[in-house]
Design an enzyme around this catalytic site. Sequence first.
Site, PDB file in Angstrom:
ATOM      1  N   ARG A 168       0.711  -1.241  -0.027  1.00  0.00           N
ATOM      2  CA  ARG A 168       0.112   0.044  -0.141  1.00  0.00           C
ATOM      3  C   ARG A 168       0.869   1.216   0.002  1.00  0.00           C
ATOM      4  NH1 ARG A 168      -2.852  -3.065   4.201  1.00  0.00           N
ATOM      5  NH2 ARG A 168      -4.497  -4.044   3.119  1.00  0.00           N
TER       6      ARG A 168
ATOM      7  N   SER B 194      -1.165 -16.551   5.655  1.00  0.00           N
ATOM      8  CA  SER B 194      -2.330 -16.093   6.078  1.00  0.00           C
ATOM      9  C   SER B 194      -3.524 -16.621   6.785  1.00  0.00           C
ATOM     10  CB  SER B 194      -2.913 -14.842   5.095  1.00  0.00           C
ATOM     11  OG  SER B 194      -3.515 -13.825   5.584  1.00  0.00           O
TER      12      SER B 194
ATOM     13  N   ASN C 177      -4.329 -18.784  12.901  1.00  0.00           N
ATOM     14  CA  ASN C 177      -3.590 -19.721  14.121  1.00  0.00           C
ATOM     15  C   ASN C 177      -4.641 -19.535  15.070  1.00  0.00           C
ATOM     16  OD1 ASN C 177      -2.111 -17.184  13.044  1.00  0.00           O
ATOM     17  ND2 ASN C 177      -0.223 -18.159  13.695  1.00  0.00           N
ATOM     18  N   CYS C 178      -5.271 -18.515  15.636  1.00  0.00           N
ATOM     19  CA  CYS C 178      -5.813 -18.205  16.660  1.00  0.00           C
ATOM     20  C   CYS C 178      -7.242 -19.160  16.655  1.00  0.00           C
ATOM     21  CB  CYS C 178      -6.086 -16.957  17.014  1.00  0.00           C
ATOM     22  SG  CYS C 178      -4.547 -16.088  17.130  1.00  0.00           S
TER      23      CYS C 178
ATOM     24  N   THR D  78      17.623  -5.518  13.219  1.00  0.00           N
ATOM     25  CA  THR D  78      18.222  -6.516  13.755  1.00  0.00           C
ATOM     26  C   THR D  78      19.729  -5.724  13.870  1.00  0.00           C
ATOM     27  OG1 THR D  78      18.895  -7.531  11.814  1.00  0.00           O
ATOM     28  CG2 THR D  78      17.000  -8.426  12.779  1.00  0.00           C
TER      29      THR D  78
ATOM     30  N   PRO E 284      21.853  -3.737   9.739  1.00  0.00           N
ATOM     31  CA  PRO E 284      20.609  -2.404   9.281  1.00  0.00           C
ATOM     32  C   PRO E 284      19.974  -2.867   8.003  1.00  0.00           C
ATOM     33  CG  PRO E 284      23.050  -2.165   8.272  1.00  0.00           C
ATOM     34  CD  PRO E 284      23.200  -3.325   9.422  1.00  0.00           C
TER      35      PRO E 284
ATOM     36  N   ALA F   5      13.254  -7.807  12.238  1.00  0.00           N
ATOM     37  CA  ALA F   5      12.352  -9.052  12.710  1.00  0.00           C
ATOM     38  C   ALA F   5      11.265  -8.581  13.456  1.00  0.00           C
ATOM     39  CB  ALA F   5      13.462  -9.819  13.460  1.00  0.00           C
TER      40      ALA F   5
ATOM     41  N   TYR G 261     -23.103   4.209  29.040  1.00  0.00           N
ATOM     42  CA  TYR G 261     -23.938   3.495  29.973  1.00  0.00           C
ATOM     43  C   TYR G 261     -25.259   3.392  29.551  1.00  0.00           C
ATOM     44  CZ  TYR G 261     -27.383   3.103  33.602  1.00  0.00           C
ATOM     45  OH  TYR G 261     -28.210   2.759  34.446  1.00  0.00           O
TER      46      TYR G 261
HETATM   47  C1  LIG Z   1      -3.189 -22.467  18.255  1.00  0.00           C
HETATM   48  C2  LIG Z   1      -2.636 -21.224  18.270  1.00  0.00           C
HETATM   49  C3  LIG Z   1      -3.665 -20.358  18.916  1.00  0.00           C
HETATM   50  C4  LIG Z   1      -3.336 -19.011  19.234  1.00  0.00           C
HETATM   51  N1  LIG Z   1      -4.338 -18.178  19.627  1.00  0.00           N
HETATM   52  C5  LIG Z   1      -4.096 -16.698  19.941  1.00  0.00           C
HETATM   53  C6  LIG Z   1      -5.185 -15.876  20.444  1.00  0.00           C
HETATM   54  O1  LIG Z   1      -6.000 -16.223  20.533  1.00  0.00           O
HETATM   55  N2  LIG Z   1      -4.437 -14.508  20.434  1.00  0.00           N
HETATM   56  C7  LIG Z   1      -3.097 -14.177  20.506  1.00  0.00           C
HETATM   57  O2  LIG Z   1      -2.884 -13.055  20.651  1.00  0.00           O
HETATM   58  N3  LIG Z   1      -2.216 -14.957  19.857  1.00  0.00           N
HETATM   59  C8  LIG Z   1      -2.666 -16.356  19.857  1.00  0.00           C
HETATM   60  N4  LIG Z   1      -1.827 -17.125  19.221  1.00  0.00           N
HETATM   61  C9  LIG Z   1      -0.506 -16.949  18.988  1.00  0.00           C
HETATM   62  C10 LIG Z   1      -0.271 -15.790  17.524  1.00  0.00           C
HETATM   63  O3  LIG Z   1      -0.932 -16.763  16.534  1.00  0.00           O
HETATM   64  C11 LIG Z   1       0.958 -15.514  17.471  1.00  0.00           C
HETATM   65  O4  LIG Z   1       1.370 -14.562  18.236  1.00  0.00           O
HETATM   66  C12 LIG Z   1       1.357 -14.965  16.055  1.00  0.00           C
HETATM   67  O5  LIG Z   1       0.729 -15.598  14.966  1.00  0.00           O
HETATM   68  C13 LIG Z   1       2.840 -14.630  15.618  1.00  0.00           C
HETATM   69  O6  LIG Z   1       2.850 -14.028  14.409  1.00  0.00           O
HETATM   70  P1  LIG Z   1       4.438 -14.318  13.547  1.00  0.00           P
HETATM   71  O7  LIG Z   1       4.116 -13.775  12.250  1.00  0.00           O
HETATM   72  O8  LIG Z   1       5.402 -14.085  14.400  1.00  0.00           O
HETATM   73  O9  LIG Z   1       4.263 -15.956  13.516  1.00  0.00           O
HETATM   74  P2  LIG Z   1       3.407 -16.926  12.737  1.00  0.00           P
HETATM   75  O10 LIG Z   1       2.059 -16.301  12.560  1.00  0.00           O
HETATM   76  O11 LIG Z   1       3.260 -18.214  13.455  1.00  0.00           O
HETATM   77  O12 LIG Z   1       3.840 -16.988  11.380  1.00  0.00           O
HETATM   78  C14 LIG Z   1       5.125 -17.553  11.048  1.00  0.00           C
HETATM   79  C15 LIG Z   1       5.225 -18.401   9.741  1.00  0.00           C
HETATM   80  O13 LIG Z   1       6.648 -18.549   9.303  1.00  0.00           O
HETATM   81  C16 LIG Z   1       6.879 -19.693   8.933  1.00  0.00           C
HETATM   82  N5  LIG Z   1       8.382 -19.852   9.077  1.00  0.00           N
HETATM   83  C17 LIG Z   1       8.979 -20.144  10.119  1.00  0.00           C
HETATM   84  N6  LIG Z   1      10.350 -20.494   9.705  1.00  0.00           N
HETATM   85  C18 LIG Z   1      10.249 -20.406   8.239  1.00  0.00           C
HETATM   86  C19 LIG Z   1      11.559 -20.511   7.474  1.00  0.00           C
HETATM   87  N7  LIG Z   1      12.726 -20.630   8.006  1.00  0.00           N
HETATM   88  N8  LIG Z   1      11.195 -20.234   6.009  1.00  0.00           N
HETATM   89  C20 LIG Z   1       9.937 -19.921   5.735  1.00  0.00           C
HETATM   90  N9  LIG Z   1       8.982 -19.709   6.561  1.00  0.00           N
HETATM   91  C21 LIG Z   1       9.014 -19.966   7.884  1.00  0.00           C
HETATM   92  C22 LIG Z   1       5.912 -20.531   9.817  1.00  0.00           C
HETATM   93  O14 LIG Z   1       5.669 -21.812   8.930  1.00  0.00           O
HETATM   94  C23 LIG Z   1       4.646 -19.709   9.978  1.00  0.00           C
HETATM   95  O15 LIG Z   1       3.633 -20.033   8.996  1.00  0.00           O
HETATM   96  C24 LIG Z   1      -2.117 -18.523  18.820  1.00  0.00           C
HETATM   97  C25 LIG Z   1      -1.202 -19.259  18.310  1.00  0.00           C
HETATM   98  C26 LIG Z   1      -1.496 -20.494  18.099  1.00  0.00           C
HETATM   99  C27 LIG Z   1      -0.299 -21.514  17.365  1.00  0.00           C
END
Ligand SMILES: Cc1cc2nc3c(=O)[nH]c(=O)nc-3n(C[C@H](O)[C@H](O)[C@H](O)COP(=O)(O)OP(=O)(O)OC[C@H]3O[C@@H](n4cnc5c(N)ncnc54)[C@H](O)[C@@H]3O)c2cc1C
Length: 552
Positions: free
Chosen positions: A21, A38, A41-42, A267, A270, A274, A420
């Site tokens: 965007r 996309s 997870n939650c 990180t 530069p 992350a 309220y």
């Molecule tokens: C079952 C579950 C329920 C959850 N419920 C909640 C909730 O209700 N509320 C809340 O706040 N948080 C919740 N969370 C936590 C939340 O999903 C995470 O905090 C959030 O998704 C983190 O985002 P992220 O982008 O860091 O990682 P992710 O969303 O996990 O995405 C990281 C992605 O990177 C990919 N990846 C990793 N290493 C590599 C690599 N070397 N090369 C290519 N791809 C790679 C992984 O396969 C993954 O798909 C939950 C998590 C889980 C697993």
Amino acid sequence: MKTIIVGGVAGGMSAATRLRRLDEHAEITVYEQGPHVSFANCGLPYFIGGVIDAEESLLLQTPDSLWRRFRLDIRVNSRIVAIDPATKTVTGTNVLTGEEFTDSYDSLILSPGASPRQLTIPGAQRALSLRDVPDAVRIKDAVDGIDAATAVILGGGFIGVEVAENLRHRGMQVTLVQQAATILPQFDPEMIEPLQATLESNGITLALGRTAVEVTSTEVVLDNGQRVSADLVISAIGVTADAEFAAQAGLRMGTAGGIWVDENHRTSNPDIFAVGDAAQKHNVLTGSDQMIWLANLANRHGRAVADVVAGVDSPERDSQGTGIIGAFGMVAAITGLSEKGARFAGLDYRVVHAHPGSHAGYYPGSATLALKVIFDPETGKILGAQATGTEGADKRIDVLATAIYAGLTVDDLMNLELAYAPQFGSAKDAVNQLGYAANNVWHQRTPSVQWHELEARVAAGATILDVRTETENSEAAIPGSLLIPVDDLRARIAEVPDGEVIVHCRVGQRGHTATQLLRQNGKNAHNLDGGYLTWLAGTESRGRTQRVLAFP
Ligand SMILES: Cc1cc2nc3c(=O)[nH]c(=O)nc-3n(C[C@H](O)[C@H](O)[C@H](O)COP(=O)(O)OP(=O)(O)OC[C@H]3O[C@@H](n4cnc5c(N)ncnc54)[C@H](O)[C@@H]3O)c2cc1C
């Protein structure tokens, strides 16, 4: 300019779409090791439980839809295994074909998330864990296919508790094994107790303070020798940052275990950024480094890092940690520091509990909330808050999270003008009421005693004075307490012994009135903070085995 993003879910996809965007001409490639980007997870625990029907509902976007709208080049099943900062290249493997590839970047954004921590006890290979859609399908198939009747879940964190609820929905007999003394130990014990009680009353067995030492083909063996039947074993013992390839590339690792980043998510290199679960956070309340595994931060930081890469000035601030969980209608929510967290950080703090109604008591459906605020006794600034209840805990925690963000004091809580009407709140909202109680404590009008201090104070000679009605007292009382209902107190003040008197009512409000009355008549009175309800929750949580009275 070319940006490569590693990880195509919360942080990674927020970064990718925001970057598009901001810059229509940027080249953006996203590498994701799994088959989906996309995804929700939650929502995974609720797919296992059948609350979310279709697997497709978990897939919020596809590589095709992201290409059509955002021209994002998404490569699924592609794992990045190495970064060479000197040549600004990444090396990866196609996880289906084994084929290797390399690619080059101007900017690299890492959002690889966190992996389930590995269980290392004998038989651990039978335990399933939950991170992505294939994991959820595997668990769901196991429940459907093997006619599983019993499940043991190892770990009582957010994921463990959510999976426990959903397996119970599927009719399974569920045992939740938790090493700590309570589930969700980021909460204080008296605040998480209502959720523990709810899990147990819905048929989930809590094995608190226990660890699993072995998984056999039919059971889980606990450290006290107990053998628990387990057709299905789920390991939810925590997560670790997926940061190995970043560490191998020479990026600095933080003291808390994730990738070190500065306030711009940069990180130690530069050109490399992350965000998300793999990146270390800086706690705004303690100033210390910390891992916080929550979706809000991953999404927020994903968006913010795109701004940095695109050269847009975007105000950022450190993290405070705000989370919520619900099971069987009971909700527990937390923001900022718990009492434990404040103690651990070496901060001086005061605590106030309140039990206001979720909305006006005369309008049907009002439920009693448990609210707790932790604040700095010097400045009155709010350091943390927790909310538990069947209704209205979610909106109160969001108000309190905003209050922390704004640096408000507990006095400010009294003055918040909140919406309220009787079905939504009270003219003095629950948060205002928490503010009134905290105001009295902060300005030392009503000295208070915490539930966990009561036993020692009584041993030192204090008298517990119950100022509730005779009916309330006959239903349940703190052992050894003297009953004088608040309305009779003036007439019967001669019966109140000298020395320390700890006054209590059901929630602390009549106790405050009585404490004021007694102190102004020369008595050394203190109010039991949060009243009988907080004492009961704390006591039950402390020794779930010595439950003498039912949770109201
Ligand atoms: C079952 C579950 C329920 C959850 N419920 C909640 C909730 O209700 N509320 C809340 O706040 N948080 C919740 N969370 C936590 C939340 O999903 C995470 O905090 C959030 O998704 C983190 O985002 P992220 O982008 O860091 O990682 P992710 O969303 O996990 O995405 C990281 C992605 O990177 C990919 N990846 C990793 N290493 C590599 C690599 N070397 N090369 C290519 N791809 C790679 C992984 O396969 C993954 O798909 C939950 C998590 C889980 C697993």
